[in-house]
Design an enzyme around this catalytic site. Structure first.
Site, PDB file in Angstrom:
ATOM      1  CG  ASP A 112      -0.265   0.110   2.552  1.00 40.88           C
ATOM      2  OD1 ASP A 112       0.789  -0.540   2.727  1.00 40.88           O
ATOM      3  OD2 ASP A 112      -0.767   0.839   3.436  1.00 40.88           O
TER       4      ASP A 112
ATOM      5  CD  GLU B  80       4.058   1.008   7.229  1.00 39.76           C
ATOM      6  OE1 GLU B  80       4.707   1.327   8.228  1.00 39.76           O
ATOM      7  OE2 GLU B  80       3.744   1.839   6.351  1.00 39.76           O
TER       8      GLU B  80
HETATM    9  N1  BES Z   1       8.636   2.970   5.598  1.00 40.61           N
HETATM   10  C1  BES Z   1       8.044   3.921   6.453  1.00 40.61           C
HETATM   11  C2  BES Z   1       8.797   4.102   7.761  1.00 40.61           C
HETATM   12  C3  BES Z   1      10.248   4.473   7.664  1.00 40.61           C
HETATM   13  C4  BES Z   1      10.774   5.181   6.593  1.00 40.61           C
HETATM   14  C5  BES Z   1      11.088   4.111   8.685  1.00 40.61           C
HETATM   15  C6  BES Z   1      12.112   5.489   6.533  1.00 40.61           C
HETATM   16  C7  BES Z   1      12.419   4.448   8.646  1.00 40.61           C
HETATM   17  C8  BES Z   1      12.940   5.135   7.567  1.00 40.61           C
HETATM   18  C9  BES Z   1       6.610   3.506   6.733  1.00 40.61           C
HETATM   19  O1  BES Z   1       5.916   3.162   5.561  1.00 40.61           O
HETATM   20  C10 BES Z   1       5.851   4.638   7.337  1.00 40.61           C
HETATM   21  O2  BES Z   1       5.674   5.614   6.679  1.00 40.61           O
HETATM   22  N2  BES Z   1       5.394   4.483   8.580  1.00 40.61           N
HETATM   23  C11 BES Z   1       4.544   5.429   9.206  1.00 40.61           C
HETATM   24  C12 BES Z   1       3.812   4.825  10.352  1.00 40.61           C
HETATM   25  C13 BES Z   1       2.417   4.356  10.042  1.00 40.61           C
HETATM   26  C14 BES Z   1       1.730   3.886  11.298  1.00 40.61           C
HETATM   27  C15 BES Z   1       1.598   5.365   9.330  1.00 40.61           C
HETATM   28  C16 BES Z   1       5.329   6.575   9.749  1.00 40.61           C
HETATM   29  O3  BES Z   1       6.496   6.415  10.173  1.00 40.61           O
HETATM   30  O4  BES Z   1       4.769   7.670   9.779  1.00 40.61           O
HETATM   31 MN    MN Z   2       7.067   1.973   4.350  1.00 43.18          MN
HETATM   32 MN    MN Z   3       5.305   5.069   4.582  1.00 50.47          MN
END
Ligand code: BES
Ligand code: MN
Ligand code: MN
Length: 456
Positions: free
Chosen positions: A90, A154
């Site tokens: 996604d 995710e």
């Molecule tokens: N892949 C990201 C998280 C990420 C990016 C971690 C780069 C470390 C380095 C993930 O898809 C993301 O965006 N996570 C969200 C959390 C989610 C609960 C919406 C975030 O970190 O905001």
């Molecule tokens: Mn991600």
């Molecule tokens: Mn992300």
């Protein structure tokens, strides 16, 4: 036919690898917006098809209450190590669409970078794992059992994956989890992410008078919910950048001075950082460096704020309501549930009598730290050392992947966060991109990880 060496195989097939990825990137699998539900399903079906074509077994689109999970496995030898590969298909919404230089779901390569929503986060990185699988299969390198678990939620908190993991512990049995959903410091400074922050996400609604009022007839005499909300938000941090919610830091696990010193040896140029963002100064908690502020320390940010009149021209109105979405990034030992509770209680307590305050919790997740002293970390580190020619630096990131802490809790498994993106890839932003170099480097590094994990 003689088996090609891995690098030759990648070189020979890289155009097709990119073409296949592009086909997947053209499917707008935006999980947050119900209007894209069918597109999210199409992206899952693309993956199912890809996995079947690769000869992966037990391929299944697993239905959930939300978007489906795609699962598949290859068990080559019950005695070999088993790796559970996790990722997400996604993507974030593409808006604001007018700020993209090319359409978000019509991928193009410019300056050796793939521009599209999801190019880096996370379709491009997930796809590396399937092309790495193809490479290993075609070059006779498959030496580990692999289970693929690719979810479609995710970006909206992984709630249904949490349920799936709890209900499928036997199926998901493995020795370690491998994830490419993070980044490296630079293309010539490889790193492995060894920490993620947790998250508490809430929405605050402040209600004043029962209707919008004329700001001349009532202004000054009735509390304006936008003014009140701004004052409340402003009071959440003090002049030292500390968060003022009582008890907020109680559970924070402090990092030792020695570890902090080591952390700050990582290459980081504050001037480059500022100029890349076009800011004149950085900001944050007193006593910590920018690297620390964005990784080992918790933070609080308003993600969106609205209320009143925002159309053309001026309208003199004292609005009835104002709202904000506020998130807090958490560090090890803080828990999302307790911080969410503290936030809610605090916000409700500081709201003046003149307004009503309603706080609603959204998703959350816990922080995670990967140890560096176990075999799978070494396997990843040596794989990167071989493919980049430089030993990767372990580095904690400020982002969140809530399912990672849950994997440890439910399955007892550690995660290796071997991602290949760059902070400058503009994930979640307009013009998200992913370097062709990074995509191919990932495909080259992943087989080396398996080779190192089961060297015999
Ligand atoms: N892949 C990201 C998280 C990420 C990016 C971690 C780069 C470390 C380095 C993930 O898809 C993301 O965006 N996570 C969200 C959390 C989610 C609960 C919406 C975030 O970190 O905001
Ligand atoms: Mn991600
Ligand atoms: Mn992300």
């Amino acid at each position: 036919m003689k088996k090609l060496r891995m690098k030759d195989y990648i070189n020979k097939h890289k155009t097709r690898f990119l073409d296949e990825l592009f086909e997947w990137l053209r499917i707008p699998s935006v999980s947050a917006d119900p209007a894209y539900e069918n597109q999210v399903l199409r992206a899952a079906e693309f993956l199912e098809n890809q996995m079947k074509k690769l000869g992966i077994d037990k391929v299944e689109i697993c239905k959930t209450k939300g978007h489906p999970i795609v699962y598949g496995e290859k068990i080559i030898d019950p005695k070999a190590p088993t790796v559970l590969v996790y990722g997400h298909y996604d993507v974030q919404p593409a808006d604001p669409i007018e700020l993209w230089d090319s359409p978000p779901f019509d991928p193009v390569i410019k300056n050796d970078k793939i521009y599209a929503r999801g190019a880096c986060d996370d379709k491009g990185q997930v796809f590396m794992h399937f092309k790495a699988y193809e490479v290993m299969k075609e070059c006779g390198m498959l030496n580990c059992n692999i289970k693929f678990l690719i979810e479609g939620e995710e970006e909206v908190g992984s709630t249904n994956l949490g349920i799936f993991v709890n209900e499928n512990k036997e199926r998901l049995k493995a020795d370690v989890i491998l994830i490419s959903d993070t980044g490296i410091i630079a293309n010539d400074v490889p790193s492995i992410t060894v920490g993620l922050r947790g998250l508490s996400y809430l929405e605050v609604e402040v209600t004043g008078p029962n209707r919008d009022l004329h700001s001349g007839l009532y202004g000054g005499a009735v509390a304006n919910p936008i003014n009140v909300l701004c004052e409340m938000i402003a009071s959440l941090t003090d002049e030292n950048g500390h968060i003022t919610i009582p008890g907020f830091y109680d559970d924070v696990l402090e990092v030792s001075l020695e570890d902090r010193k080591k952390m700050n040896e990582a290459p980081f140029d504050i001037n480059e950082y500022k100029s890349a963002l076009d800011i004149n100064d950085v900001h944050g908690e007193k006593g910590y460096t920018s690297l620390e502020r964005a990784s080992i320390r918790p933070s609080l940010d308003v993600n969106g704020i609205w209320g009143g009149y925002i159309g053309e021209g001026a309208k003199t109105v004292l609005p009835s309501k104002a709202s904000a979405k506020i998130s807090m990034r958490l560090v090890p030992n803080q828990t999302s549930a307790s911080i969410t509770k503290l936030f809610k209680e605090h916000l409700e307590s500081i709201g003046p009598e003149s307004v009503k305050v309603k706080v609603t919790a959204h998703h959350g997740g816990e922080a995670y730290v990967t140890p560096t002293d176990f075999a799978a970390y070494q396997a990843a580190s040596n794989a990167m050392k071989e493919s980049f020619g430089v030993e990767p630096i372990p580095q904690r990131s400020g982002g969140s992947i809530p399912i990672v802490a849950l994997f440890e809790k439910e399955l007892g498994l550690k995660s290796i966060l071997m991602g290949f993106g760059l902070d400058s890839d503009a994930i979640h932003s307009p013009n998200e991109h992913y370097g062709v170099f990074n995509f191919l480097k990932g495909i080259e590094t992943i087989p080396l990880f398996y080779k190192n994990l089961n060297p015999n």
